[in-house]
Design a protein around this motif. Structure first.
Motif, PDB file in Angstrom:
ATOM      1  N   LYS A 158       0.827  -1.212   0.000  1.00 56.15           N
ATOM      2  CA  LYS A 158       0.000   0.000   0.000  1.00 56.15           C
ATOM      3  C   LYS A 158       0.858   1.258   0.000  1.00 56.15           C
ATOM      4  O   LYS A 158       0.561   2.226  -0.691  1.00 56.15           O
ATOM      5  CB  LYS A 158      -0.948   0.013   1.208  1.00 56.15           C
ATOM      6  CG  LYS A 158      -2.114  -0.925   1.059  1.00 56.15           C
ATOM      7  CD  LYS A 158      -3.046  -0.431  -0.007  1.00 56.15           C
ATOM      8  CE  LYS A 158      -4.274  -1.296  -0.118  1.00 56.15           C
ATOM      9  NZ  LYS A 158      -5.078  -0.949  -1.278  1.00 56.15           N
ATOM     10  N   GLN A 159       1.933   1.259   0.791  1.00 54.01           N
ATOM     11  CA  GLN A 159       2.830   2.409   0.814  1.00 54.01           C
ATOM     12  C   GLN A 159       3.516   2.582  -0.538  1.00 54.01           C
ATOM     13  O   GLN A 159       3.694   3.695  -1.020  1.00 54.01           O
ATOM     14  CB  GLN A 159       3.867   2.247   1.924  1.00 54.01           C
ATOM     15  CG  GLN A 159       3.279   2.345   3.307  1.00 54.01           C
ATOM     16  CD  GLN A 159       4.265   1.945   4.386  1.00 54.01           C
ATOM     17  OE1 GLN A 159       5.055   1.024   4.198  1.00 54.01           O
ATOM     18  NE2 GLN A 159       4.204   2.638   5.507  1.00 54.01           N
ATOM     19  N   PHE A 160       3.897   1.453  -1.146  1.00 54.91           N
ATOM     20  CA  PHE A 160       4.552   1.500  -2.455  1.00 54.91           C
ATOM     21  C   PHE A 160       3.626   2.101  -3.507  1.00 54.91           C
ATOM     22  O   PHE A 160       4.062   2.859  -4.364  1.00 54.91           O
ATOM     23  CB  PHE A 160       5.001   0.094  -2.855  1.00 54.91           C
ATOM     24  CG  PHE A 160       5.909   0.069  -4.050  1.00 54.91           C
ATOM     25  CD1 PHE A 160       7.266   0.295  -3.913  1.00 54.91           C
ATOM     26  CD2 PHE A 160       5.413  -0.188  -5.317  1.00 54.91           C
ATOM     27  CE1 PHE A 160       8.109   0.284  -5.014  1.00 54.91           C
ATOM     28  CE2 PHE A 160       6.238  -0.204  -6.422  1.00 54.91           C
ATOM     29  CZ  PHE A 160       7.590   0.026  -6.271  1.00 54.91           C
ATOM     30  N   GLU A 161       2.330   1.745  -3.425  1.00 55.60           N
ATOM     31  CA  GLU A 161       1.357   2.271  -4.386  1.00 55.60           C
ATOM     32  C   GLU A 161       1.237   3.790  -4.323  1.00 55.60           C
ATOM     33  O   GLU A 161       0.891   4.424  -5.311  1.00 55.60           O
ATOM     34  CB  GLU A 161      -0.032   1.681  -4.107  1.00 55.60           C
ATOM     35  CG  GLU A 161      -0.205   0.260  -4.520  1.00 55.60           C
ATOM     36  CD  GLU A 161      -1.574  -0.281  -4.138  1.00 55.60           C
ATOM     37  OE1 GLU A 161      -1.804  -1.463  -4.378  1.00 55.60           O
ATOM     38  OE2 GLU A 161      -2.407   0.477  -3.596  1.00 55.60           O
ATOM     39  N   ARG A 162       1.501   4.347  -3.150  1.00 55.50           N
ATOM     40  CA  ARG A 162       1.367   5.798  -2.985  1.00 55.50           C
ATOM     41  C   ARG A 162       2.589   6.578  -3.471  1.00 55.50           C
ATOM     42  O   ARG A 162       2.606   7.802  -3.414  1.00 55.50           O
ATOM     43  CB  ARG A 162       1.082   6.128  -1.524  1.00 55.50           C
ATOM     44  CG  ARG A 162      -0.293   5.667  -1.068  1.00 55.50           C
ATOM     45  CD  ARG A 162      -0.706   6.299   0.239  1.00 55.50           C
ATOM     46  NE  ARG A 162       0.217   6.037   1.320  1.00 55.50           N
ATOM     47  CZ  ARG A 162       0.030   5.130   2.274  1.00 55.50           C
ATOM     48  NH1 ARG A 162      -1.056   4.405   2.284  1.00 55.50           N
ATOM     49  NH2 ARG A 162       0.919   4.955   3.223  1.00 55.50           N
ATOM     50  N   MET A 163       3.610   5.864  -3.949  1.00 55.07           N
ATOM     51  CA  MET A 163       4.811   6.533  -4.439  1.00 55.07           C
ATOM     52  C   MET A 163       4.462   7.379  -5.663  1.00 55.07           C
ATOM     53  O   MET A 163       3.674   6.975  -6.512  1.00 55.07           O
ATOM     54  CB  MET A 163       5.880   5.508  -4.824  1.00 55.07           C
ATOM     55  CG  MET A 163       7.127   6.144  -5.352  1.00 55.07           C
ATOM     56  SD  MET A 163       8.477   5.042  -5.856  1.00 55.07           S
ATOM     57  CE  MET A 163       7.960   3.432  -5.478  1.00 55.07           C
ATOM     58  N   ARG A 164       5.017   8.543  -5.736  1.00 55.82           N
ATOM     59  CA  ARG A 164       4.826   9.413  -6.894  1.00 55.82           C
ATOM     60  C   ARG A 164       6.076   9.321  -7.768  1.00 55.82           C
ATOM     61  O   ARG A 164       7.182   9.540  -7.287  1.00 55.82           O
ATOM     62  CB  ARG A 164       4.585  10.843  -6.453  1.00 55.82           C
ATOM     63  CG  ARG A 164       3.285  10.978  -5.709  1.00 55.82           C
ATOM     64  CD  ARG A 164       3.009  12.378  -5.317  1.00 55.82           C
ATOM     65  NE  ARG A 164       1.743  12.424  -4.595  1.00 55.82           N
ATOM     66  CZ  ARG A 164       1.165  13.538  -4.237  1.00 55.82           C
ATOM     67  NH1 ARG A 164       1.727  14.693  -4.520  1.00 55.82           N
ATOM     68  NH2 ARG A 164       0.027  13.506  -3.588  1.00 55.82           N
ATOM     69  N   VAL A 165       5.868   8.991  -9.019  1.00 57.23           N
ATOM     70  CA  VAL A 165       6.965   8.803  -9.965  1.00 57.23           C
ATOM     71  C   VAL A 165       6.807   9.827 -11.080  1.00 57.23           C
ATOM     72  O   VAL A 165       5.714   9.978 -11.622  1.00 57.23           O
ATOM     73  CB  VAL A 165       6.938   7.373 -10.549  1.00 57.23           C
ATOM     74  CG1 VAL A 165       8.073   7.182 -11.535  1.00 57.23           C
ATOM     75  CG2 VAL A 165       6.995   6.338  -9.437  1.00 57.23           C
ATOM     76  N   PHE A 166       7.866  10.509 -11.419  1.00 62.36           N
ATOM     77  CA  PHE A 166       7.825  11.514 -12.480  1.00 62.36           C
ATOM     78  C   PHE A 166       8.904  11.226 -13.510  1.00 62.36           C
ATOM     79  O   PHE A 166      10.015  10.841 -13.176  1.00 62.36           O
ATOM     80  CB  PHE A 166       8.065  12.919 -11.900  1.00 62.36           C
ATOM     81  CG  PHE A 166       6.986  13.346 -10.947  1.00 62.36           C
ATOM     82  CD1 PHE A 166       5.842  13.960 -11.414  1.00 62.36           C
ATOM     83  CD2 PHE A 166       7.119  13.131  -9.588  1.00 62.36           C
ATOM     84  CE1 PHE A 166       4.841  14.352 -10.538  1.00 62.36           C
ATOM     85  CE2 PHE A 166       6.131  13.510  -8.706  1.00 62.36           C
ATOM     86  CZ  PHE A 166       4.987  14.121  -9.178  1.00 62.36           C
ATOM     87  N   TRP A 167       8.549  11.366 -14.749  1.00 55.09           N
ATOM     88  CA  TRP A 167       9.501  11.373 -15.868  1.00 55.09           C
ATOM     89  C   TRP A 167       9.420  12.775 -16.438  1.00 55.09           C
ATOM     90  O   TRP A 167       8.466  13.096 -17.141  1.00 55.09           O
ATOM     91  CB  TRP A 167       9.117  10.343 -16.933  1.00 55.09           C
ATOM     92  CG  TRP A 167       9.489   8.954 -16.539  1.00 55.09           C
ATOM     93  CD1 TRP A 167       8.749   8.079 -15.812  1.00 55.09           C
ATOM     94  CD2 TRP A 167      10.705   8.289 -16.832  1.00 55.09           C
ATOM     95  NE1 TRP A 167       9.428   6.907 -15.643  1.00 55.09           N
ATOM     96  CE2 TRP A 167      10.625   7.005 -16.264  1.00 55.09           C
ATOM     97  CE3 TRP A 167      11.857   8.643 -17.527  1.00 55.09           C
ATOM     98  CZ2 TRP A 167      11.661   6.083 -16.366  1.00 55.09           C
ATOM     99  CZ3 TRP A 167      12.878   7.731 -17.625  1.00 55.09           C
ATOM    100  CH2 TRP A 167      12.787   6.463 -17.049  1.00 55.09           C
ATOM    101  N   GLY A 168      10.355  13.622 -16.065  1.00 52.08           N
ATOM    102  CA  GLY A 168      10.234  15.030 -16.420  1.00 52.08           C
ATOM    103  C   GLY A 168       9.058  15.598 -15.652  1.00 52.08           C
ATOM    104  O   GLY A 168       8.924  15.372 -14.454  1.00 52.08           O
ATOM    105  N   LYS A 169       8.176  16.280 -16.306  1.00 56.47           N
ATOM    106  CA  LYS A 169       6.998  16.845 -15.644  1.00 56.47           C
ATOM    107  C   LYS A 169       5.814  15.897 -15.653  1.00 56.47           C
ATOM    108  O   LYS A 169       4.802  16.147 -15.026  1.00 56.47           O
ATOM    109  CB  LYS A 169       6.591  18.154 -16.338  1.00 56.47           C
ATOM    110  CG  LYS A 169       7.591  19.270 -16.153  1.00 56.47           C
ATOM    111  CD  LYS A 169       7.479  19.847 -14.781  1.00 56.47           C
ATOM    112  CE  LYS A 169       8.397  21.041 -14.624  1.00 56.47           C
ATOM    113  NZ  LYS A 169       8.399  21.530 -13.252  1.00 56.47           N
TER     114      LYS A 169
END
Length: 109
Positions: free
Chosen positions: A83-94
């Protein structure tokens, strides 16, 4: 059977190892190969992740990482729930991307 996202774990290994000599590069390569052999996948350079079916299973993989740690450099290992992993925010550039999906779970019954 309900499979809780709080039961499944992710093991995250982060490291900063020296590569300034032939011996150091060999130790770096051996550590990286040990992670891959143990089922870890590269998330980013020097950040590897592995899904674990339980907290106990995650502890086994953490001990394997600990056994493979080279004599020099810094290695950090942490476990987080699915569940914590799912909340990770990942960005490629913007642009925002979804985090890696958890591997499919086997259900025997």
């Amino acid at each position: 059977m309900h499979l809780s996202g709080y039961r499944f774990m992710w093991v995250v290994a982060m490291f900063d190892l020296p590569v300034d000599s032939k011996k150091a590069r060999k130790e770096y390569a051996q550590f990286r190969k040990a992670l891959l052999k143990n089922g870890f996948a590269m998330m980013q350079f020097s950040v590897y992740i592995r899904h674990a079916a339980s907290r106990e299973n995650a502890e086994v993989h953490m001990k394997r990482v600990e056994a493979a740690v080279p004599p020099d450099g810094e290695v950090r290992v942490i476990t987080i729930t699915d569940k914590q992993f799912e909340r990770m925010r990942v960005f490629w550039g913007k642009k925002r991307q979804k985090p890696e999906p958890a591997p499919a779970q086997l259900e025997l019954f």
